[in-house]
Design a protein around this motif. Structure first.
Motif, short mmCIF file in Angstrom:
data_model
loop_
_atom_site.label_atom_id
_atom_site.label_comp_id
_atom_site.label_asym_id
_atom_site.label_seq_id
_atom_site.Cartn_x
_atom_site.Cartn_y
_atom_site.Cartn_z
N ILE A 1 0.85 -1.19 0.00
CA ILE A 1 0.00 0.00 0.00
C ILE A 1 0.88 1.24 0.00
N ARG A 2 0.28 2.37 -0.34
CA ARG A 2 1.01 3.63 -0.33
C ARG A 2 0.91 4.25 1.06
N LEU A 3 2.06 4.65 1.60
CA LEU A 3 2.11 5.25 2.94
C LEU A 3 2.96 6.51 2.89
N LYS A 4 2.64 7.45 3.76
CA LYS A 4 3.50 8.60 4.00
C LYS A 4 4.43 8.23 5.16
N ARG A 5 5.74 8.20 4.89
CA ARG A 5 6.71 7.86 5.92
C ARG A 5 7.60 9.07 6.20
N ARG A 6 8.14 9.12 7.39
CA ARG A 6 9.05 10.20 7.77
C ARG A 6 10.48 9.73 7.58
N HIS A 7 11.11 10.22 6.48
CA HIS A 7 12.50 9.89 6.20
C HIS A 7 13.41 10.70 7.13
N LYS A 8 14.44 10.07 7.66
CA LYS A 8 15.29 10.72 8.65
C LYS A 8 16.04 11.92 8.08
N GLU A 9 16.23 11.94 6.75
CA GLU A 9 16.95 13.06 6.12
C GLU A 9 16.06 13.88 5.20
N ALA A 10 15.18 13.20 4.46
CA ALA A 10 14.40 13.90 3.42
C ALA A 10 13.03 14.36 3.90
N GLY A 11 12.69 14.08 5.14
CA GLY A 11 11.38 14.49 5.64
C GLY A 11 10.28 13.55 5.18
N SER A 12 9.08 14.08 4.93
CA SER A 12 7.94 13.26 4.55
C SER A 12 8.14 12.71 3.13
N VAL A 13 7.99 11.39 2.97
CA VAL A 13 8.21 10.73 1.69
C VAL A 13 7.03 9.80 1.41
N SER A 14 6.58 9.79 0.16
CA SER A 14 5.52 8.86 -0.25
C SER A 14 6.15 7.54 -0.68
N CYS A 15 5.74 6.46 -0.04
CA CYS A 15 6.34 5.14 -0.28
C CYS A 15 5.28 4.13 -0.72
N ILE A 16 5.75 3.10 -1.40
CA ILE A 16 4.98 1.88 -1.52
C ILE A 16 5.59 0.91 -0.51
N THR A 17 4.79 0.46 0.44
CA THR A 17 5.29 -0.41 1.51
C THR A 17 4.60 -1.76 1.43
N ALA A 18 5.39 -2.82 1.32
CA ALA A 18 4.88 -4.19 1.28
C ALA A 18 5.14 -4.84 2.63
N PRO A 19 4.09 -5.30 3.32
CA PRO A 19 4.28 -5.87 4.65
C PRO A 19 4.86 -7.29 4.60
#
Length: 537
Positions: free
Chosen positions: A205-223
């Protein structure tokens, strides 16, 4: 294959263009890109086209311009991209009004951008999707299966996924038995809501993750799911290039491959956990004169007495409902603990979690603060506060480590007995007289002492409902202030004085004498101690 107009706007020359009307249609799918420089091209359209035009055939005909938008909409055309400046100075108002009416996207192409800058990148993307899905997907699956069978390591899998998807890849573990290089995630930890969502959908699914350097990033995350629980995840992201359907399929297959690997390591971990529990039992339940072999095994488990451990024992009430509660959650508990203190040693016995916290170089105060953090994190994890007790800091010997262990067990047992559930562990030194009561082996003598003191008050309360026990407890709690205790009890001062006099009548001990106060207080403490079943903890 198709691509949405919204995604196409991030490709090639379209990145320099802007939508100026019909924003409602941005989800339209594009299958082809075509150029309109003749008036009757509409009859040849099939739908899902992005049409590029300079409006030359109808530049001076407002009615034809309005009719064009209606016809394109009816044909199922995805959008109209217009390049002004050459034949029309600005995009005509009738076109914009009609586009808004139908929710049909109209795009303005700036002067420096050519048709080729748009046509080639968009069609290449559409074509690449076809090629990948039809020809490369099976090859991608083969590579992923080889990783699983040959077990070349997680880093190899990251390299393969990066090559296949052309995106950044991070593999994260939420369990302690898979730890390299997974713990070096570029993202902050998953939020509880995200974990629940991933466990529910069990697919990328698509998630908004907080990247430690780039800030908010849109990801595809597979569990990575094992037995319905999130054990890890594969996240893919790239600001410059959008994900395509093949990426989702590849990530889903990769997460399935990793789930099998995680399952294998879980089985191995559970076997090792049983061995570790047996060792804890031998080390802490056995004789204080430890053999050299036992001490060598302790060092094999990274238990080094010179680190001066403080022992903490934690009990979760949920363990009463399922015998496998700790085993099921042990790996996540270890992750929480090691995130705060990497050198802590974690084990379990009889549904109790034990933490050996190394205090050398940190001190007892820091150790207690981190223990409090453990409990708060456990609260978040299970939405309920566990019982916990800690012992004193041991010196550099196994015998003192065993003493700290026993003290932690005593503190835990008494905290459960007295329902001392708090967001911090109960320290052994805080137990007061209960430390002494815990050493008394003859429970009959404790019961007799209680019966001769506070037990007489409890018996009278049962028959007359006078609340003598509560009155005496409030009296002592308020440092023998009759007025403060009476106010707390919502009774008159004289009523409380009568009750305190009744204590002397029933027990023979006066609360005005130090010996009498001691006897009654001890009786109350013993009553709490024996009536909550401490011996059965």
């Amino acid at each position: 294959m198709t691509i949405s107009l919204q995604d196409a706007m991030k490709i090639g020359g379209l990145r320099e263009c802007r939508v100026i009307a019909g924003y409602q249609g941005l989800d339209a799918e594009i299958r082809y890109v075509t150029i309109m420089e003749v008036p009757d091209i509409v009859r040849w359209l099939k739908g899902n086209e992005l049409m590029l035009t300079s409006l030359y055939p109808i530049k001076d005909n407002p009615e034809a311009q309005k009719k064009l938008i209606k016809q394109l909409h009816e044909k199922g055309t995805s959008a109209l991209a217009i390049k002004p400046n050459r034949f029309v100075e600005d995009i005509p108002l009738p076109i914009l009004e009609e586009a808004e009416k139908y929710g049909f996207p109209v795009i303005e192409i700036p002067e420096p951008v050519s048709y080729l800058d748009i046509l080639s990148p968009v069609m290449n993307t559409i074509f690449d999707r076809k090629v990948v899905l039809q020809e490369d997907l099976e090859e991608a699956y083969r590579l992923l299966n080889e990783v699983s069978l040959n077990e070349p390591g997680i880093q190899s899998l990251i390299d393969i996924l990066t090559h296949l998807t052309k995106h950044n890849i991070a593999i994260e573990s939420l369990v302690s038995f898979v730890d390299t290089p997974l713990l070096n995630s570029p993202f902050q930890d998953f939020k509880h809501q995200q974990i629940e969502e991933l466990e529910h959908v069990q697919r990328p699914i698509r998630l908004k993750r907080r990247h430690k350097e780039a800030g908010s990033v849109s990801c595809i995350t597979a569990p990575i799911i094992v037995d319905g629980t999130l054990y890890g995840a594969i996240s893919s992201w790239d600001d410059a290039q959008e994900h395509i359907e093949a990426d989702l399929a590849i990530l889903e297959r990769a997460s399935s491959v990793l789930a099998l690997e995680f399952m294998r390591r879980k089985v191995r971990y559970e076997v090792e956990l049983q061995y570790k529990s047996d060792f804890f039992r031998a080390l802490f339940r056995g004789s204080t004169s430890h053999t050299k072999d036992l001490e060598e095994k302790a060092r094999g488990y990274n238990i080094l007495p010179e680190r001066c451990y403080m022992c903490c024992a934690v009990y979760f009430e949920q363990a009463d409902t399922t015998g496998t509660f700790l085993t099921d959650h042990m790996t996540k508990l270890e992750m929480i603990i090691h995130h705060i203190e990497p050198h802590a040693v974690v084990g379990m016995m009889h549904h109790v979690l034990y933490i050996l916290y190394p205090t050398k170089g940190k001190g007892e105060e820091r150790a207690l603060l981190d223990m409090n953090r453990f409990i708060r994190e456990f609260e978040k994890m299970f939405a309920k506060t566990p019982f916990a007790g800690t012992g004193r800091v041991s010196s550099n010997s196994f015998s003192e480590l065993q003493e700290s262990f026993e003290q932690a067990e005593t503190a835990l047992s008494i905290s459960r007995t007295l329902h001392l559930q708090d967001s911090r562990p109960v320290h052994y030194d805080e137990l007061g007289v209960y430390r002494l009561l815990a050493q008394v082996s003859e429970e009959e003598e404790l019961t007799r002492f209680y019966t001769e003191t506070a037990g007489l008050l409890a018996e009278y309360d049962d028959k007359h409902n006078l609340e003598l026990i509560r009155s005496v407890e409030e009296y002592f709690y308020h440092n023998e202030s009759v007025s403060a205790a009476a106010e707390s009890l919502y009774i008159h001062v004289n009523t409380l004085k009568y009750r305190l006099q009744k204590v002397k009548t029933l027990t023979g001990w006066s609360l005005q004498d130090s010996e009498g106060k001691l006897m009654i207080q001890l009786g109350l403490k013993i009553g709490h101690y024996i009536h909550h079943g401490y011996r059965q903890r």
